[in-house]
Enzyme design. Structure first.
Site, PDB file in Angstrom:
ATOM      1  N   HIS A 120       0.817  -1.228   0.000  1.00 54.31           N
ATOM      2  CA  HIS A 120       0.000   0.000   0.000  1.00 54.31           C
ATOM      3  C   HIS A 120       0.846   1.272   0.000  1.00 54.31           C
ATOM      4  O   HIS A 120       0.333   2.352   0.282  1.00 54.31           O
ATOM      5  CB  HIS A 120      -0.957  -0.002   1.205  1.00 54.31           C
ATOM      6  CG  HIS A 120      -2.023  -1.055   1.117  1.00 54.31           C
ATOM      7  ND1 HIS A 120      -2.909  -1.339   2.135  1.00 54.31           N
ATOM      8  CD2 HIS A 120      -2.345  -1.918   0.109  1.00 54.31           C
ATOM      9  CE1 HIS A 120      -3.727  -2.310   1.765  1.00 54.31           C
ATOM     10  NE2 HIS A 120      -3.384  -2.692   0.546  1.00 54.31           N
ATOM     11  N   THR A 203      -4.003  -8.603  10.493  1.00 52.30           N
ATOM     12  CA  THR A 203      -4.813  -7.978   9.433  1.00 52.30           C
ATOM     13  C   THR A 203      -6.223  -8.548   9.438  1.00 52.30           C
ATOM     14  O   THR A 203      -6.405  -9.747   9.607  1.00 52.30           O
ATOM     15  CB  THR A 203      -4.165  -8.128   8.030  1.00 52.30           C
ATOM     16  OG1 THR A 203      -5.072  -7.625   7.054  1.00 52.30           O
ATOM     17  CG2 THR A 203      -3.767  -9.541   7.690  1.00 52.30           C
TER      18      THR A 203
HETATM   19  P1  OAD Z   1      -7.455  -3.423  10.211  1.00 55.09           P
HETATM   20  O1  OAD Z   1      -7.579  -2.255  11.117  1.00 55.09           O
HETATM   21  O2  OAD Z   1      -8.583  -3.714   9.298  1.00 55.09           O
HETATM   22  O3  OAD Z   1      -7.198  -4.749  11.069  1.00 55.09           O
HETATM   23  C1  OAD Z   1      -6.250  -4.783  12.070  1.00 55.09           C
HETATM   24  C2  OAD Z   1      -6.211  -6.204  12.618  1.00 55.09           C
HETATM   25  O4  OAD Z   1      -5.158  -6.253  13.576  1.00 55.09           O
HETATM   26  C3  OAD Z   1      -7.487  -6.650  13.329  1.00 55.09           C
HETATM   27  O5  OAD Z   1      -7.853  -7.932  12.822  1.00 55.09           O
HETATM   28  C4  OAD Z   1      -7.083  -6.745  14.791  1.00 55.09           C
HETATM   29  O6  OAD Z   1      -7.759  -7.789  15.501  1.00 55.09           O
HETATM   30  C5  OAD Z   1      -5.605  -7.058  14.671  1.00 55.09           C
HETATM   31  N1  OAD Z   1      -4.766  -6.682  15.838  1.00 55.09           N
HETATM   32  C6  OAD Z   1      -4.953  -5.680  16.728  1.00 55.09           C
HETATM   33  N2  OAD Z   1      -3.949  -5.662  17.622  1.00 55.09           N
HETATM   34  C7  OAD Z   1      -3.115  -6.672  17.294  1.00 55.09           C
HETATM   35  C8  OAD Z   1      -1.877  -7.186  17.827  1.00 55.09           C
HETATM   36  N3  OAD Z   1      -1.303  -6.628  18.886  1.00 55.09           N
HETATM   37  N4  OAD Z   1      -1.308  -8.243  17.217  1.00 55.09           N
HETATM   38  C9  OAD Z   1      -1.883  -8.832  16.125  1.00 55.09           C
HETATM   39  N5  OAD Z   1      -3.037  -8.399  15.592  1.00 55.09           N
HETATM   40  C10 OAD Z   1      -3.638  -7.338  16.151  1.00 55.09           C
HETATM   41  O7  OAD Z   1      -6.069  -3.225   9.414  1.00 55.09           O
HETATM   42  P2  OAD Z   1      -5.571  -3.937   8.085  1.00 55.09           P
HETATM   43  O8  OAD Z   1      -6.102  -5.316   7.952  1.00 55.09           O
HETATM   44  O9  OAD Z   1      -4.107  -3.749   8.022  1.00 55.09           O
HETATM   45  O10 OAD Z   1      -5.570   0.485   3.472  1.00 55.09           O
HETATM   46  O11 OAD Z   1      -6.235  -3.018   6.986  1.00 55.09           O
HETATM   47  C11 OAD Z   1      -5.919  -3.244   5.642  1.00 55.09           C
HETATM   48  C12 OAD Z   1      -5.997  -1.953   4.883  1.00 55.09           C
HETATM   49  O12 OAD Z   1      -7.256  -1.328   5.087  1.00 55.09           O
HETATM   50  C13 OAD Z   1      -5.004  -0.888   5.343  1.00 55.09           C
HETATM   51  O13 OAD Z   1      -3.738  -1.039   4.755  1.00 55.09           O
HETATM   52  C14 OAD Z   1      -5.646   0.379   4.910  1.00 55.09           C
HETATM   53  C15 OAD Z   1      -7.026   0.071   5.407  1.00 55.09           C
HETATM   54  O14 OAD Z   1      -8.084   0.791   4.935  1.00 55.09           O
HETATM   55  C16 OAD Z   1      -5.488   1.700   2.894  1.00 55.09           C
HETATM   56  O15 OAD Z   1      -5.421   2.738   3.527  1.00 55.09           O
HETATM   57  C17 OAD Z   1      -5.446   1.638   1.410  1.00 55.09           C
END
Ligand code: OAD
Length: 266
Positions: A120, A203
């Site tokens: 990204h 994620t």
């Molecule tokens: P999300 O905010 O959708 O998900 C974050 C994940 O991290 C969730 O499943 C949480 O349960 C998990 N989580 C929280 N704390 C944690 C920890 N300490 N260890 C492991 N996991 C943990 O974020 P992404 O999946 O990264 O894109 O989102 C994907 C994309 O959507 C991002 O890159 C962004 C967003 O909109 C753009 O901006 C284009």
């Protein structure tokens, strides 16, 4: 006695011939970087359509820049956590290692990761909307400057934008070729005896649906592990889910794997 998920992960890490880690915002959560979804997430305080689309930037570059400049400034206040450190250290152990992150922060690089795909884009890079040159930033863009109406410009005079992929924009197809090549390189007999490992860490899978990485990994015989305190869109299709915060878990597990590596070498 049955193994705990943590013990199974440790065993699979020892056996693996190759590791691909697919990471999201949860990897940086223990560094104090907010995730996107859920309570306190970035998308709770901001509408995607206002700050993370090319249309938003065209209509109101100041609002978009205020959002990204604030994230750049916040990035200066945080440090990599043990999850970043362990993923960087894995480059030493596994000749075949690829880290694919959706995170635009620079914590993987600061922890020492080099075999890194930033799907990204990068918060600390700017892209010229006219000449399309990408330039790394040494300092964050000043929020105060943006408030005062100073938008960053390229030497060519074009307006600069953050070099991140916004909603509605295409990802770099070369990145997917690299991921494909990674799995194709895992030699079949070795993969059977010492299966490659796909680690899906922190994620939700909401945006990407995982970009097809899980089915691809399965096709090449990899084991699939999720590390996330909560269930995600990936959970139904993994071989193992470890419901722990990534930093604390990987720090513990890697210390044990590394300790026996060291003993074996002595
Ligand atoms: P999300 O905010 O959708 O998900 C974050 C994940 O991290 C969730 O499943 C949480 O349960 C998990 N989580 C929280 N704390 C944690 C920890 N300490 N260890 C492991 N996991 C943990 O974020 P992404 O999946 O990264 O894109 O989102 C994907 C994309 O959507 C991002 O890159 C962004 C967003 O909109 C753009 O901006 C284009």
């Amino acid at each position: 006695m049955a193994s705990s998920p943590e013990q199974t992960l440790e065993h699979w890490l020892r056996e693996a011939s190759a590791v691909l880690a697919f990471c999201g915002a949860g990897v940086s959560a223990e560094s104090g970087v907010p995730t996107f979804r859920g309570a306190g997430g970035l998308w709770e305080g901001h509408r995607v359509a206002d700050v993370a689309t090319p249309e938003a930037f065209e209509q109101d570059p100041r609002t978009v820049w205020r959002f990204y400049a604030a994230r750049q400034e916040a990035l200066q206040q945080v440090e990599p956590n043990p999850a970043h450190a362990v993923l960087a250290a894995m480059e030493e152990r596994y000749p075949e290692l690829l880290l694919v992150t959706q995170n635009v922060d620079n914590l993987h690089e600061r922890a020492g990761s080099r075999k890194l795909i930033k799907l990204h884009g990068s918060l600390m890079e700017v892209l010229c909307t006219r000449c399309e040159t990408i330039t790394p930033l040494r300092e964050p863009v000043s929020v105060a400057g943006i408030e005062a109406g100073e938008l960053p410009h390229c030497e060519c005079g074009g307006l600069l934008r953050p070099n991140v992929v916004w909603f509605g924009e295409a990802l770099n197809p070369l990145h997917f070729e690299q991921i494909d090549r990674f799995f194709r390189r895992c030699p079949a007999p070795l993969a059977a005896a010492r299966p490659a490992l796909l680690l899906i860490i922190g994620t939700s899978g909401t945006v990407s649906g995982g970009y097809g990485i899980t089915p691809l990994a399965r096709r090449f015989g990899a084991r699939v592990v999720e590390i996330n305190p909560e269930a995600s869109a990936f959970s139904a299709s993994v071989d193992l889910a470890v419901r722990e915060p990534a930093g604390a878990l990987l720090g513990r597990v890697w210390a044990r794997v590394h300790a026996t590596d060291t003993t074996e070498q002595a």
